[in-house]
Scaffold this active site. Sequence first.
Site, PDB file in Angstrom:
ATOM      1  N   ARG A  56      -1.109  -2.304  -7.043  1.00  0.00           N
ATOM      2  CA  ARG A  56      -1.320  -3.236  -6.158  1.00  0.00           C
ATOM      3  C   ARG A  56      -2.473  -4.110  -6.624  1.00  0.00           C
ATOM      4  O   ARG A  56      -2.021  -5.321  -6.338  1.00  0.00           O
ATOM      5  CB  ARG A  56      -1.927  -2.774  -4.814  1.00  0.00           C
TER       6      ARG A  56
ATOM      7  N   HIS B  58      -2.282   2.420  -6.206  1.00  0.00           N
ATOM      8  CA  HIS B  58      -3.220   1.035  -6.033  1.00  0.00           C
ATOM      9  C   HIS B  58      -3.412   0.312  -7.091  1.00  0.00           C
ATOM     10  O   HIS B  58      -3.652  -1.036  -6.996  1.00  0.00           O
ATOM     11  CB  HIS B  58      -4.688   1.730  -5.178  1.00  0.00           C
TER      12      HIS B  58
ATOM     13  N   ARG C 120       0.820  -1.224  -0.060  1.00  0.00           N
ATOM     14  CA  ARG C 120      -0.133  -0.033  -0.129  1.00  0.00           C
ATOM     15  C   ARG C 120       0.790   1.299   0.125  1.00  0.00           C
ATOM     16  O   ARG C 120       1.908   1.355   0.665  1.00  0.00           O
ATOM     17  CB  ARG C 120      -0.980   0.142   1.051  1.00  0.00           C
TER      18      ARG C 120
ATOM     19  N   HIS D  82      -4.489  -8.121   3.359  1.00  0.00           N
ATOM     20  CA  HIS D  82      -6.008  -7.720   3.130  1.00  0.00           C
ATOM     21  C   HIS D  82      -6.948  -8.866   3.430  1.00  0.00           C
ATOM     22  O   HIS D  82      -7.223  -9.528   2.432  1.00  0.00           O
ATOM     23  CB  HIS D  82      -5.693  -7.358   1.610  1.00  0.00           C
TER      24      HIS D  82
ATOM     25  N   LYS E  59      -2.354  -2.488   8.169  1.00  0.00           N
ATOM     26  CA  LYS E  59      -3.893  -2.089   8.787  1.00  0.00           C
ATOM     27  C   LYS E  59      -3.775  -2.967  10.198  1.00  0.00           C
ATOM     28  O   LYS E  59      -3.628  -4.024  10.143  1.00  0.00           O
ATOM     29  CB  LYS E  59      -4.962  -2.329   7.812  1.00  0.00           C
TER      30      LYS E  59
ATOM     31  N   TYR F 190      -3.926 -17.630   8.019  1.00  0.00           N
ATOM     32  CA  TYR F 190      -2.847 -17.442   7.258  1.00  0.00           C
ATOM     33  C   TYR F 190      -1.637 -17.075   8.183  1.00  0.00           C
ATOM     34  O   TYR F 190      -0.390 -16.866   7.290  1.00  0.00           O
ATOM     35  CB  TYR F 190      -2.868 -16.186   6.285  1.00  0.00           C
TER      36      TYR F 190
END
Length: 304
Positions: A249, A246, A153, A272, A177, A281
């Site tokens: 991305r 983006h 990002r 994400h 995030k 994960y």
Amino acid sequence: MKKEISFFLFHCKIEKKLSPKTLKAYEADLRQFDEFVKKEDIAKITKEDLKLYLQMLSKYASRTMKRKVATLKTFFSFLEFEESIENNPFHKVRIKIKLERLLPKVLSITEINAILAYAYLEKERISIKKSYQYKEAIRNIAVLELLLATGIRVSELCSLKMVNIGKDFETIRILGKGNKERNIPITNKATKEALQNNYLSFQELIDTSSCFFINRFGNPLSTQSVRLLVKKHALKADIQRTITPHVFRHSFATLLLEEDVDIRYIQHFLGHSSINVTQMYAHVNEKKKTELLMVKNPRNFVRF
């Protein structure tokens, strides 16, 4: 109302440790609701008030509307949990917002070739190798290479620290995030060299500030600067549509998917996912990640 909003934002910042960007969005959404209902006593807000507000929100795009409603739901759930209100008005309101399905913009291999070709050519055209202009061209290449090779990002790229870069520029550790960390192998030779050249060009400033991407004033490169950088290089590559960081991305993820990379790995690379997906994960094999990017990394298919 204003007091309860401040209380909620304090909780989100201190206890939930949400990002400044999320806090800013929460505050804007809640201030807008406060100005609309104009009620000092939050306990007097009814489902009729919510319906009127939802009617007003219908002028926004569905994704924006959904976000604003989600903010309110979180806010009232918090107040209910804290026993600041007895009745949550959302319990009696049914809301279903249908989101339009938008396919992500992606770059083709030809377009990626063109963007990188311009970036490298721009560097070679600069005759004074000790000029800031030359150093800036080196930095621009490193930014573009990293966007393509990792799907990072733009905010993560701009906040990247030297301490987050592994030995010989073979990995980067990203704080994403929700303060979730992920490691991404850097397997492409050109990408490694671009990162190393950026460090050598800005070494003194990087060592002083600890940030990996630096502007001419010695400050961290801003997200707006990266957006302008990407836009400029796309235009110079004769790409007649809006290209943002983006899009790189999306291209990273799409090109990996086209090469039959398991979606679990792609989600891990991007950072994400929901909490449940992240937990599932969390134990992705590091060796498998490196092997996948050694073979499947989009940068490997770019001939420049």
